[in-house]
Design a protein around this motif. Structure first.
Motif, PDB file in Angstrom:
ATOM      1  N   SER A 296       0.703  -1.159  -0.415  1.00 13.82           N
ATOM      2  CA  SER A 296      -0.330  -0.204   0.216  1.00 13.82           C
ATOM      3  C   SER A 296       0.781   1.596  -0.313  1.00 13.82           C
ATOM      4  O   SER A 296       0.733   2.325  -0.263  1.00 13.82           O
ATOM      5  N   SER A 297       2.000   1.231  -0.001  1.00 15.13           N
ATOM      6  CA  SER A 297       2.677   2.331   0.230  1.00 15.13           C
ATOM      7  C   SER A 297       3.302   2.764  -0.717  1.00 15.13           C
ATOM      8  O   SER A 297       3.839   3.575  -1.239  1.00 15.13           O
TER       9      SER A 297
ATOM     10  N   PHE B 172      -8.965  -0.048   0.460  1.00 17.73           N
ATOM     11  CA  PHE B 172      -8.058  -0.218  -0.825  1.00 17.73           C
ATOM     12  C   PHE B 172      -8.385  -0.473  -1.990  1.00 17.73           C
ATOM     13  O   PHE B 172      -7.425  -0.563  -3.121  1.00 17.73           O
ATOM     14  N   SER B 173      -9.964  -0.788  -2.331  1.00 18.94           N
ATOM     15  CA  SER B 173     -10.287  -1.751  -3.782  1.00 18.94           C
ATOM     16  C   SER B 173     -10.047  -0.107  -4.341  1.00 18.94           C
ATOM     17  O   SER B 173      -9.664  -0.013  -5.868  1.00 18.94           O
ATOM     18  N   ALA B 174     -10.130   0.947  -4.068  1.00 15.24           N
ATOM     19  CA  ALA B 174      -9.600   2.260  -4.703  1.00 15.24           C
ATOM     20  C   ALA B 174      -8.371   3.124  -4.962  1.00 15.24           C
ATOM     21  O   ALA B 174      -8.266   3.852  -5.421  1.00 15.24           O
ATOM     22  N   ALA B 175      -7.782   2.055  -3.909  1.00 19.61           N
ATOM     23  CA  ALA B 175      -5.935   2.567  -4.319  1.00 19.61           C
ATOM     24  C   ALA B 175      -5.870   1.923  -5.551  1.00 19.61           C
ATOM     25  O   ALA B 175      -5.821   1.749  -6.764  1.00 19.61           O
TER      26      ALA B 175
ATOM     27  N   SER C 179       1.541   4.939   5.116  1.00 20.53           N
ATOM     28  CA  SER C 179       2.005   3.504   4.410  1.00 20.53           C
ATOM     29  C   SER C 179       3.349   3.455   4.427  1.00 20.53           C
ATOM     30  O   SER C 179       3.750   2.718   4.359  1.00 20.53           O
ATOM     31  N   ALA C 180       3.719   4.209   3.938  1.00 26.03           N
ATOM     32  CA  ALA C 180       5.255   4.652   3.034  1.00 26.03           C
ATOM     33  C   ALA C 180       6.086   5.143   4.421  1.00 26.03           C
ATOM     34  O   ALA C 180       6.861   4.610   4.369  1.00 26.03           O
ATOM     35  N   VAL C 181       5.812   5.860   5.779  1.00 23.65           N
ATOM     36  CA  VAL C 181       6.101   6.420   6.529  1.00 23.65           C
ATOM     37  C   VAL C 181       6.388   5.269   7.950  1.00 23.65           C
ATOM     38  O   VAL C 181       7.437   5.013   8.082  1.00 23.65           O
ATOM     39  N   ALA C 182       5.688   4.307   8.080  1.00 22.76           N
ATOM     40  CA  ALA C 182       5.988   3.234   8.352  1.00 22.76           C
ATOM     41  C   ALA C 182       7.004   2.179   7.345  1.00 22.76           C
ATOM     42  O   ALA C 182       7.505   1.544   8.413  1.00 22.76           O
ATOM     43  N   ILE C 183       6.711   2.031   6.533  1.00 24.46           N
ATOM     44  CA  ILE C 183       7.840   1.505   6.254  1.00 24.46           C
ATOM     45  C   ILE C 183       9.363   2.168   5.975  1.00 24.46           C
ATOM     46  O   ILE C 183      10.100   1.232   6.554  1.00 24.46           O
ATOM     47  N   ILE C 184       9.194   3.160   6.207  1.00 21.05           N
ATOM     48  CA  ILE C 184      11.013   4.204   6.629  1.00 21.05           C
ATOM     49  C   ILE C 184      11.100   4.205   7.645  1.00 21.05           C
ATOM     50  O   ILE C 184      12.338   3.640   8.374  1.00 21.05           O
ATOM     51  N   ILE C 185      10.254   4.777   8.924  1.00 17.29           N
ATOM     52  CA  ILE C 185      10.311   4.074  10.356  1.00 17.29           C
ATOM     53  C   ILE C 185      11.588   2.388  10.623  1.00 17.29           C
ATOM     54  O   ILE C 185      12.380   1.685  11.025  1.00 17.29           O
TER      55      ILE C 185
END
Lengths: 294, 444
Positions: A33-34, A43-46, A264-270
């Protein structure tokens, strides 16, 4: 032999299933999702956008400021928690009168809820009617009154004090275990050679507790990277983002602005930062091993 | 030994099944909603305002009498906690049947709450729209992406109002403010001079978004329509109206209206308690406190319980016509997951137009969205309240108005953040406006 192997797999199956469902799957979902533009909850609209979220974070001065806040906070937290924790442990180890009671007093904040500590310190540092300013006013020290959690210059220190209060006692537990592993003979030998308290402390205690320092550094680093509760309760990241940390930023993006892809991208960076910092600490400290230790 | 091994394996399997099964939703909730054995239809409601606790005393008994077959379970949370829980519940498909909603959040939650037009027509009949004041329903339809009505409006609110404690003013020999800027500056200076322990004007400057809304109000009053134009790209956030708004904020700071202490105060409990405890002489906030202070509903048991409170609209600081920020602040939405939609719509009708709505409006003293609901001014606590309340309502109804926010939470947050950074961290005004413009371009 084969039957034993299958039995073994069955025994570990619940734990593997639990870890897969509650750890591995969420991380993988987060990673996917990131790379999407996902606004809202559905999420189907992502929409797949590649590295756009990461580029946005790179350009975002607020996020970079949050990382700076985090590093600054981490350095000060680790310094004070380790030094206060170690000093208190050494003093308690001297088994002076009342040491058992003091052990309880120092460890008590660790078991308190962050919400309780956060609200208590909010009331202490509240600039208009808080306990600290009220005390300073009544003690004739009104020139020392400050806006504390209302002033970008001081708010982060207010949170730092609350955090140190909460976790300094945890260091006692670790250092206690470490001190138990240092033979008294070494201290006796040093005494015979004329070493005083501080010499023993710096030349014997600190070096021989290297393993413990590494553990506390690792846990403290990861703890600061995911620091959220006290900042959320005391200041919600304000004023002017002076006490915003990466996880508060993530919370704001996800919960308040429904920007789930960016969050989600922030979480991955952490996760990446935590991995790199942990690896770095282990590398610098030689994996916590003593010289000559295998 | 073999038995032990089999037992261990079975225990492990049981652990696995139990752990995964515990993650699911309980069918017990569904059974409860269907009324179980007593035949009643149970609906759940979740809202944010502490005043909604009065639902239990005033509104629910009215509903119970009108619809004895419907039982409503009420859950009330604080503002920020409410939206957090609503986010989680909506995503999990576990939201309450009826939820409180405001216009700023419709866009975020619209996928989870049903369009009400068709249901209202089926349940309430063809003429249902005529029961609401003109324009309100269309304004709400304009906010959702599919043009449907996502919330049944209960009341309309507006900004900015100055609630003042006349008793404190009389005690200090200070004339209450009349809403004009220069008079407000006079008021702040005199209060400070007469009693430095009393905050002249409380304002929730600790909340970035609140300061951001006030900033947008200043900009709107510098040039009407500029905020909406900037959001749509027809104007820019770097235009003069926005630059001037920063100068006006700084002027308010220098004149003591926006005091340093305000940057440590949030709306609730900070400013609210400051007024109730007599620690401030006035409170610059929104119309939604009319009931709390002028009806005195939240003053009971406080040091200001018997004080006279009044209200005045804050005027355009330039002295020109004042544009208000006005929006449907409160209403009710029905979850897509609700299994008793017709019954839920009947409740919405009662809560927005019926006797229950009258109870609510007379408690909150808000501007009702429905024509059938009216406020009994006789319920006002003091002569000052009665004298000033009607003018405040007239200003809201008669002055030109805009929405409070940009309807984009990301942009609203950025504006609040930038304004606080300028006021507290010395961020350059041009840089702040550039950041706001960049965010506006990114979210458009």
């Amino acid at each position: 032999m084969r039957k034993n192997k299958w039995n073994s797999y069955l025994y570990i199956l619940p734990a593997v299933a639990f870890v897969s469902v509650f750890l591995i799957y969420p991380i993988l979902f987060n990673l996917i999702s990131s790379f999407t533009k996902w606004k809202g909850l559905n999420f189907s609209a992502a929409e797949f956008v590649g590295l756009q979220n990461y580029a946005a974070l790179w350009k975002d001065t607020v996020f970079r400021n949050d990382l700076k806040n985090c590093i600054f906070f981490m350095v000060l937290t680790l310094f004070f928690q380790m030094s206060i924790g170690l000093l208190l442990t050494v003093l308690l180890n001297m088994k002076l009168a009342g040491h058992r009671f003091l052990e309880t007093v120092y460890f008590f904040p660790v078991v308190l809820s962050s919400v309780v500590i956060g609200y208590t310190f909010s009331h202490i540092f509240e600039p208009n009617f808080g306990a600290l300013n009220t005390f300073l006013q009544s003690a004739g020290l009104s020139n020392l009154k400050r806006m504390w959690i209302g002033d970008p210059k001081y708010a982060i220190y207010a949170i730092l004090i609350a955090n140190i209060y909460q976790w300094a006692g945890m260091g006692i537990i670790y250092y206690r275990a470490g001190l138990a592993g240092i033979s008294k003979d070494i201290y006796d030998a040093a005494k015979i050679d004329g070493a005083g308290f501080w010499q023993s402390f710096f030349k014997i205690t600190i070096p021989l507790l290297k393993n413990i320092h590494v553990i506390i550094l690792l846990m403290g680093t990861i703890g600061c990277l995911k620091f959220f509760d006290l900042a959320y309760i005391m200041t919600s990241g304000g004023p002017a983002n002076s006490t915003e940390f990466p996880l508060l930023y993530l919370y704001r993006k996800f919960m308040r602005e429904s920007n789930s892809g960016l969050a989600s991208a922030v979480a991955i960076i952490i996760i990446i930062l935590a991995t790199l910092m942990s690896a770095g600490i282990l590398k610098i400290t030689g994996n916590g091993k003593e010289e000559g230790e295998l | 030994m073999k038995k032990c091994r089999i037992l261990s394996v079975l225990l492990c399997a049981a652990m696995l099944v139990t752990g995964l099964a515990a993650c699911g939703k309980s069918d017990g909730d569904k059974a409860q909603k269907d009324g179980g054995g007593d035949g009643k239809i149970k609906l759940t409601f979740m809202g944010w305002q502490p005043e909604l606790q009065m639902m239990n005393d005033k509104m629910l008994p009215v509903v119970k009498e009108k619809y004895p077959d419907i039982e409503i379970q009420v859950e009330i949370l604080e503002w920020f906690d409410y939206w957090d829980k609503l986010t989680i519940d909506s995503a999990a498909g576990d939201a309450a049947d009826i939820v409180a909603m405001d216009v700023d959040h419709i866009a975020t939650f619209e996928d989870y709450y049903m369009g009400l037009d068709d249901l209202a027509k089926d349940v309430l009949g063809d003429g249902w729209e005529d029961q609401y004041n003109d324009g309100i329903l269309d304004d709400l339809r304009g906010v959702s992406s599919d043009g449907t009505l996502k919330m049944m409006p209960s009341d309309v609110t507006g900004l900015w109002y100055i609630f003042y404690n006349k008793t404190i003013c009389d005690k200090l020999g200070v004339e209450p403010p009349n809403g004009e800027y220069e008079d407000l500056a006079r008021f702040a200076a005199e209060i400070k001079e007469k009693d430095s322990s009393i905050l002249p004007v409380a304002f929730a400057a600790k909340e970035d978004v609140n300061l951001g809304y006030f900033y947008l109000w200043l900009a709107t009053n510098n040039q009407q329509g500029i905020v909406q134009d900037a959001v749509e790209g027809k104007a820019s956030f770097t235009d003069d109206a926005f630059v001037k708004a920063f100068d006006q904020l700084q002027r308010m700071y220098d004149d003591g209206i926006l005091a340093e202490e305000n940057f440590g105060l949030d709306a609730y409990p900070g400013c609210d308690e400051a007024l109730k405890n007599g620690n401030c002489a006035a409170y610059l906030t929104g119309e939604w406190y009319l009931g709390n202070y002028l009806m005195g509903t939240s003053l009971k048991g406080t040091p200001t319980e018997n004080d006279e409170m009044g209200v005045v609209t804050m005027r355009n600081v330039q002295g020109a016509e004042t544009c208000m920020q006005k929006y449907t602040s409160f209403g009710y939405a029905i979850s897509n997951e609700c299994e008793h939609k017709e019954e839920a719509m009947k409740i919405l009708e009662e809560w927005t137009q019926g006797e229950a709505a009258n109870e609510w409006m007379n408690y909150m003293a808000c501007v009702p969205a429905a024509k059938s609901v009216s406020i009994d001014v006789g319920n006002m606590k003091s002569e000052e309240a009665k004298k000033t309340y009607q003018k405040a309502l007239d200003d809201l109804n008669q002055n030109p108005s805009v929405l409070r926010s940009t309807l984009n939470i990301e942009l609203d947050n950025k504006i609040g953040e930038a304004v606080v950074s300028v006021m507290r961290s010395g961020l350059d005004v041009d840089e702040a406006l550039k950041q706001i413009q960049d965010t506006a371009d990114a979210v458009r």
